[in-house]
Design an enzyme around this catalytic site. Structure first.
Site, PDB file in Angstrom:
ATOM      1  N   LYS A 150       2.093  39.581  -5.481  1.00 22.09           N
ATOM      2  CA  LYS A 150       0.678  39.261  -5.631  1.00 22.09           C
ATOM      3  C   LYS A 150      -0.189  40.357  -5.016  1.00 22.09           C
ATOM      4  O   LYS A 150       0.321  41.381  -4.544  1.00 22.09           O
ATOM      5  CB  LYS A 150       0.397  37.889  -5.026  1.00 22.09           C
ATOM      6  CG  LYS A 150       1.293  36.789  -5.622  1.00 22.09           C
ATOM      7  CD  LYS A 150       0.826  35.409  -5.290  1.00 22.09           C
ATOM      8  CE  LYS A 150      -0.369  35.063  -6.168  1.00 22.09           C
ATOM      9  NZ  LYS A 150      -0.787  33.642  -6.004  1.00 22.09           N
TER      10      LYS A 150
ATOM     11  N   ASP B 116      -4.091  37.703 -13.943  1.00 21.69           N
ATOM     12  CA  ASP B 116      -4.852  36.932 -12.969  1.00 21.69           C
ATOM     13  C   ASP B 116      -6.347  36.960 -13.275  1.00 21.69           C
ATOM     14  O   ASP B 116      -6.979  38.017 -13.246  1.00 21.69           O
ATOM     15  CB  ASP B 116      -4.601  37.486 -11.561  1.00 21.69           C
ATOM     16  CG  ASP B 116      -5.327  36.689 -10.504  1.00 21.69           C
ATOM     17  OD1 ASP B 116      -5.287  35.447 -10.558  1.00 21.69           O
ATOM     18  OD2 ASP B 116      -5.947  37.310  -9.618  1.00 21.69           O
TER      19      ASP B 116
ATOM     20  N   GLU C  40       1.587  40.252 -10.364  1.00 20.33           N
ATOM     21  CA  GLU C  40       0.226  39.863 -10.727  1.00 20.33           C
ATOM     22  C   GLU C  40      -0.600  41.107 -11.014  1.00 20.33           C
ATOM     23  O   GLU C  40      -0.587  42.062 -10.233  1.00 20.33           O
ATOM     24  CB  GLU C  40      -0.366  39.073  -9.559  1.00 20.33           C
ATOM     25  CG  GLU C  40      -1.811  38.680  -9.681  1.00 20.33           C
ATOM     26  CD  GLU C  40      -2.294  37.993  -8.426  1.00 20.33           C
ATOM     27  OE1 GLU C  40      -1.921  36.815  -8.203  1.00 20.33           O
ATOM     28  OE2 GLU C  40      -3.026  38.629  -7.639  1.00 20.33           O
TER      29      GLU C  40
ATOM     30  N   ARG D 190       0.821  -1.213   0.000  1.00 15.45           N
ATOM     31  CA  ARG D 190       0.000   0.000   0.000  1.00 15.45           C
ATOM     32  C   ARG D 190       0.853   1.260   0.000  1.00 15.45           C
ATOM     33  O   ARG D 190       0.557   2.230  -0.705  1.00 15.45           O
ATOM     34  CB  ARG D 190      -0.941  -0.018   1.201  1.00 15.45           C
ATOM     35  CG  ARG D 190      -1.805   1.224   1.382  1.00 15.45           C
ATOM     36  CD  ARG D 190      -2.409   1.773   0.097  1.00 15.45           C
ATOM     37  NE  ARG D 190      -3.081   0.760  -0.699  1.00 15.45           N
ATOM     38  CZ  ARG D 190      -3.284   0.865  -2.007  1.00 15.45           C
ATOM     39  NH1 ARG D 190      -2.851   1.936  -2.674  1.00 15.45           N
ATOM     40  NH2 ARG D 190      -3.897  -0.095  -2.668  1.00 15.45           N
TER      41      ARG D 190
END
Length: 284
Positions: free
Chosen positions: A170, A221, A200, A101
């Site tokens: 940003k 953006d 941005e 797993r």
């Protein structure tokens, strides 16, 4: 395609994953009393996949039992059809089952990211556009190196690896600085010369500010494709142009046709579906 990096960080991640699943033992394998019964194990693709993480899966099996003989039949970046064998193992069956797993978790997620990325890059290629598809920092915590390797296996490129890898101004940076022009001007004055300054913008007015401040990369953006095409024309090669925000499989081709240089897509790493792989064993 470069092999999956097995750095000290990745080794620690694997150890955590093994401890999480096997730390208290395997009650089922012990109860069936397999002991050192020898056999053969095979990992198969249950659907078409772009393989990624095979070296890491082999590392997991080796950590659980160094005595296993591992024979990979494909490499990272290869496309495998449904039913294809990816890895063959021989040796004691017990450690194969104990590691199954954990190994598949790594392999299925990484191959899922690579498979999705390959599908998205082909959508761009079919348009004939120059745009390059890149990832974001929206990665599984602790998995960034693996997620970004998987994007490369799928034919995409990497955006920033971390906050030190580039200057990306940003909306919150702009709000703190007061304007796009002020934020870019400060960054160009203070940032290391080895790092490009990217900003941005959400409107053509902010784009003009960014160009006036001589940003080297401009991120559009959440713009509609018509505005993006206008923005690319206004930039006219004076900076790289990146499209970001709300990029989907349905909008990707239209965005590429606007003429942008880069398209960043968080979906590649935050929403990729793990592919369907299975392990089968048999006694020698």
């Amino acid at each position: 395609m470069p092999r999956c990096p097995i750095t000290p960080h990745i080794e620690a991640l694997v150890d955590l994953a093994i401890e999480e699943d096997l730390g208290r033992g395997d009650a089922t394998t012990a109860a069936v009393s397999l002991g050192a019964v020898p056999g053969k194990g095979r990992i198969l693709a249950k659907e078409p996949v772009v393989v990624c993480g095979l070296d890491l899966a082999m590392y997991v099996f080796g950590r659980v039992s160094p005595g296993l003989m591992l024979s990979p039949l494909v490499a990272d970046g290869d496309e495998a059809p449904a039913g294809a064998e990816l890895l063959v193992m021989t040796g004691p069956l017990a450690p194969m089952l104990e590691a199954e797993r954990t190994a598949l978790n790594f392999l299925q997620r990484m191959s899922g990211v690579a498979t999705l990325t390959r599908r998205m890059t082909r959508l761009i290629e079919e348009t004939g556009a120059k745009a390059r598809l890149v990832d974001t920092r929206k990665t599984l915590p602790g998995w960034r190196l693996l997620d970004k390797h998987a994007v490369r296996c799928g034919g995409g490129g990497n955006h920033r690896f971390d906050l030190a890898s580039g200057v990306l101004i940003k909306d919150n940076h702009i709000a703190a600085a007061g304007s796009v022009w002020e934020a870019v001007t400060r960054a160009r004055r203070l940032a290391p010369h080895t790092l490009r300054v990217e900003v941005e913008v959400t409107s053509l007015a902010e784009l003009e500010e960014a160009l006036h401040a001589k940003a080297e990369v401009i991120l559009l953006d959440n713009m509609d494709t018509g505005t993006m095409a206008t923005a690319v024309g206004l930039v006219a090669g004076r900076a790289l142009v990146e499209a970001s925000g709300g990029v989907t499989e349905e909008t990707l081709a239209a965005i590429a046709r606007t003429g942008v240089d880069l398209i960043s897509m968080g979906t590649l790493t935050h929403s990729a579906r793990a592919v369907d792989l299975s392990m089968y064993v048999q006694r020698a």
